[in-house]
Design an enzyme around this catalytic site. Structure first.
Site, mmCIF file in Angstrom:
data_model
loop_
_atom_site.group_PDB
_atom_site.id
_atom_site.type_symbol
_atom_site.label_atom_id
_atom_site.label_comp_id
_atom_site.label_asym_id
_atom_site.label_seq_id
_atom_site.Cartn_x
_atom_site.Cartn_y
_atom_site.Cartn_z
ATOM 1 N N GLU A 265 5.771 3.760 -7.070
ATOM 2 C CA GLU A 265 6.163 2.954 -8.223
ATOM 3 C C GLU A 265 5.747 3.613 -9.540
ATOM 4 O O GLU A 265 5.166 2.986 -10.426
ATOM 5 C CB GLU A 265 5.577 1.542 -8.110
ATOM 6 C CG GLU A 265 6.104 0.795 -6.889
ATOM 7 C CD GLU A 265 5.645 -0.651 -6.791
ATOM 8 O OE1 GLU A 265 4.533 -0.955 -7.254
ATOM 9 O OE2 GLU A 265 6.414 -1.468 -6.244
ATOM 10 N N ASP A 344 6.850 -5.935 1.573
ATOM 11 C CA ASP A 344 5.843 -6.198 0.549
ATOM 12 C C ASP A 344 5.355 -7.648 0.586
ATOM 13 O O ASP A 344 5.767 -8.446 -0.257
ATOM 14 C CB ASP A 344 6.439 -5.880 -0.832
ATOM 15 C CG ASP A 344 5.382 -5.813 -1.913
ATOM 16 O OD1 ASP A 344 4.189 -5.823 -1.567
ATOM 17 O OD2 ASP A 344 5.749 -5.746 -3.098
ATOM 18 N N GLU A 372 1.376 -13.487 -3.963
ATOM 19 C CA GLU A 372 2.408 -13.057 -4.907
ATOM 20 C C GLU A 372 3.789 -13.595 -4.530
ATOM 21 O O GLU A 372 4.543 -14.061 -5.384
ATOM 22 C CB GLU A 372 2.418 -11.523 -4.944
ATOM 23 C CG GLU A 372 3.482 -10.907 -5.814
ATOM 24 C CD GLU A 372 3.401 -9.373 -5.802
ATOM 25 O OE1 GLU A 372 2.468 -8.814 -5.181
ATOM 26 O OE2 GLU A 372 4.278 -8.752 -6.412
HETATM 27 O O1 GCW Z 1 4.802 -5.590 -4.862
HETATM 28 C C1 GCW Z 1 4.217 -4.765 -5.728
HETATM 29 C C2 GCW Z 1 3.621 -5.602 -6.801
HETATM 30 C C3 GCW Z 1 2.944 -4.728 -7.795
HETATM 31 C C4 GCW Z 1 1.860 -3.959 -7.044
HETATM 32 C C5 GCW Z 1 2.513 -3.173 -5.915
HETATM 33 C C6 GCW Z 1 1.491 -2.428 -5.084
HETATM 34 C C7 GCW Z 1 -0.226 -3.226 -7.892
HETATM 35 O O2 GCW Z 1 4.613 -6.377 -7.397
HETATM 36 O O3 GCW Z 1 2.401 -5.543 -8.786
HETATM 37 O O4 GCW Z 1 1.152 -3.106 -7.890
HETATM 38 O O5 GCW Z 1 3.197 -4.046 -5.096
HETATM 39 O O6 GCW Z 1 1.094 -2.954 -4.044
HETATM 40 O O7 GCW Z 1 1.117 -1.341 -5.434
#
Ligand code: GCW
Length: 658
Positions: A265, A344, A372
């Site tokens: 990311e 995720d 989340e």
């Molecule tokens: O799903 C995503 C989250 C991000 C997070 C990422 C991760 C810390 O939306 O906020 O970043 O996963 O796990 O690295």
């Protein structure tokens, strides 16, 4: 108003004022001091008894026994005497916390109490990952601001200690305090600017048997050191990290190590230089090895710039594709941290196939208790039943015990650098976790990481009783809400393992097409013909990442478990599930049921109003009210969407808004 003590409440059980508890201890040092302090808090609160250290004859004898695991304990209690043995100070402290917990649960006098236990932790590392930023915000934080950082400063105060007490009381032994997305401000954590404060924090943690870890930026040599690159194979970069590691362990003796999010990311990593994750992780591992440090390297690596039109790229395949070719190439002090599922932290996912793939690499599992994607601590969603299912999943590795629990605890391959981590759910709210009931996930995660055979129902009951007292109606009601909460959330949100259906950015739903045409690789691909993603060999071939017979089980639509069937298959709405229902009828039924369950949570809570502290009741009431309304939004939006698109009516003729 001050913050709560969560489950460390120690309410008065029996007034035994005047009778001192004599404690003898073969342990000395900060952890031993903490144990004594905890005994004072517990016995003072529950019995109004004072606690005194003695050299000889004692009511509670804390003894060293090398035959017992250093983080385990053996305890015998009866007739007002306790003998507690451990091979180490951590085990002794855990034994003390357990003793106090058992006393509180017994509800009676110390003299009438009898109890025995002989236990050792299932996982070497039992860890919390905080995603706290230096400005005090928390990424995916739903319970206020950070209590570790404020205005680019490290904060150390009474709350640091109370956090350590709560965390240690459930057996957690390692904590990462800063976000894995390390922006520039946080890169400086490993510099003179912050060592002083970090040292204070570390001492507080250490007195509770907790190792401090930090997330680091892979590009730190450039951000901090003024180097022009951070290529792991560059001798200058290697040297920079070696010196940095030396400095860190000098300033922070006993430091645990680094957590690293690299090439994920948008974070920097070894890919920039044409290097592999093994090159990157090993370079850091070599730098920290002389000090006994560990490198925890995350496997959340995927293409986050996908074109939704391209159905050949399949995000869940990414971690396996990236890391399997590197199996066996990582140093002994590297641990790959793998999210429980290949996507995720959705409400339901299959287990990440990498767990069943890697055979010569240390690994640990990453769960998330921050909710989340499971209600963001506004909805109640007690996750231990889900985590327990994940841990029980057999990954079918030939020749070794291969439930996820075996693989992450080191049982399968006899390694010690492994365990369980969870993305934490705490913040500076008065109740620590926003939703009072969300604290059950913090408590539960620790208990489950220590004992993977623990029953989530027992954990829930225990937590309710410790937090809210032992009134049977309170315990039954809140335990029932907790136990129904994950099933309810799954019912009224996205169906049959498909996941998402939330808004990008804030990740709160419902938004059926929120992610549909975006770049994140998370599609349901619903049309009037059907929905889901075909992941067998006629589709993306993701199934092949699983060992047999798991691969075939998922690939064959007749054996694929209903709850995951749309994750693995693209199906028409009229497809009949193993439950006997069609896909579309299942969607309608679960959405009506789920919203009804959420409504039930509110009325159940209202029925025990007078048995709860007013502030806790008000906070929970407000959230359950929101959950009830929000679950109706979910129900109606999902049902309407699929009614419109499938043009198939609900067999029961319930109200669907068109
Ligand atoms: O799903 C995503 C989250 C991000 C997070 C990422 C991760 C810390 O939306 O906020 O970043 O996963 O796990 O690295």
């Amino acid at each position: 108003m001050t913050y709560t003590n969560c489950w460390l409440t120690y309410p008065l059980l029996v007034d035994e004022t005047g009778k001192t508890i004599a404690v003898s201890s073969e342990f000395t040092g900060p952890v031993a001091d903490s144990a004594l302090e905890e005994l004072k808090a517990g016995f003072g609160g529950m019995y109004r008894r004072s606690v005194a250290s003695v050299a000889g004859e004692a009511d509670i004898a804390l003894k060293k026994n090398e035959k017992i695991h250093p983080e385990g304990y053996r305890v015998t209690a009866g007739n007002g005497k306790v003998v507690l043995e451990s091979g180490g100070e951590r085990g002794m402290l855990y034994g003390v916390f357990s003793l106090l917990r058992q006393l509180q649960l017994s509800g009676g006098s110390f003299n009438d109490f009898s109890w025995q236990q002989d236990t050792a932790p299932a996982n070497p590392l039992r860890m919390l990952n905080h995603w706290d930023n230096m400005d005090g915000s928390i990424e995916r934080g739903y319970s206020g601001s950070s209590f570790f950082f404020e205005n680019e400063e490290v904060v150390v105060n009474q709350r640091t200690k109370d956090y350590a007490r709560l965390t240690s009381s459930v057996g957690i032994n390692a904590v990462v305090i800063n976000n894995v997305n390390v922006v520039k401000a946080a890169s400086w954590l490993i510099s003179d600017r912050y060592y002083g404060k970090l040292r204070q924090m570390q001492e507080i943690f250490a007195a509770y048997g907790i190792d401090l870890y930090l997330s680091i930026n892979f590009a730190a040599p450039m951000e901090l050191g003024g180097l022009t690159l951070s290529d792991p194979c560059d001798p200058g970069v290697q040297q920079w990290w070696k010196e940095k590691a030396k400095e860190i362990w000098q300033k922070l003796p006993g430091f645990g190590g680094f957590l690293v999010k690299a090439d994920s990311e948008g974070r920097p990593g070894p890919f920039t230089y044409g290097r592999t994750h093994a090159d990157g992780a090993n370079m850091l591992a070599d730098a920290v090895a002389p000090f006994g440090g560990k490198i925890i390297w995350r496997c959340f690596v995927y293409n986050c710039r996908q074109d939704w039109r391209d159905a050949k790229i399949d995000r869940p395949k990414a971690a396996y594709d990236n890391f399997m070719p590197l199996d066996g190439q990582f140093r002994d002090n590297v641990i790959l941290q793998i999210k429980n599922g290949p996507m995720d932290f959705q409400v339901r996912e299959p287990v990440a196939p990498l767990f069943g793939g890697l055979k010569h690499t240390n690994m640990m599992i990453e769960f998330q208790i921050a909710q989340e994607y499971t209600g963001q601590q506004r909805h109640v969603c007690y996750l231990m039943p889900w985590f327990r299912q994940v841990l029980e999943q057999d990954m079918c590795v030939p020749g070794v015990p291969s439930r996820v629990a075996d693989l992450v605890s080191g049982r399968s391959y006899g390694n010690q650098n492994c365990g369980m981590a969870a993305v934490a759910n705490t913040g500076n709210d008065l109740n620590w976790t926003g939703h009072d009931l969300a604290a059950a996930n913090w408590y539960g995660f620790g208990r489950l990481a220590y004992d993977m055979t623990a029953d989530p129902l027992d954990i829930a009951r225990e937590w309710v009783q410790l937090t809210f007292g032992s009134n049977a109606q309170v315990v039954d009601t809140l335990t029932a809400i907790l136990m129904d909460s994950w099933p309810a959330y799954e019912k009224y949100t996205s169906p049959l393992g498909i996941g998402w259906m939330v808004s990008p950015n804030n990740h709160y739903g419902p938004s059926v097409d929120g992610y549909e045409y975006d770049r994140w690789g998370t599609y349901h691909r619903a049309s009037h013909r059907g929905l889901g993603v075909e992941r067998g060999r006629t589709g993306t071939d993701y199934c092949r990442q699983y060992n047999e017979p798991l691969c075939s089980l998922y690939e064959n639509v007749d054996t694929c478990p209903d709850e995951l069937v749309l994750f693995f298959h693209r199906l028409p709405y009229t497809h009949r599930l193993k439950s006997g229902k069609t896909v579309i009828q299942h969607i309608y039924d679960t959405h009506f049921e789920g919203a009804e369950m959420a409504e039930g949570f509110l009325s159940k809570l209202e029925a025990i109003k007078n048995l709860l502290p007013e502030d806790a009741y008000d906070r929970m009431h407000q959230r359950l009210q929101h959950q009830m309304e929000h679950s109706k939004d979910w129900r109606d939006i999902i049902n309407t969407y699929f009614h419109r698109i499938s043009d198939i009516d609900d067999e029961q003729g319930r109200k669907i808004y068109d």
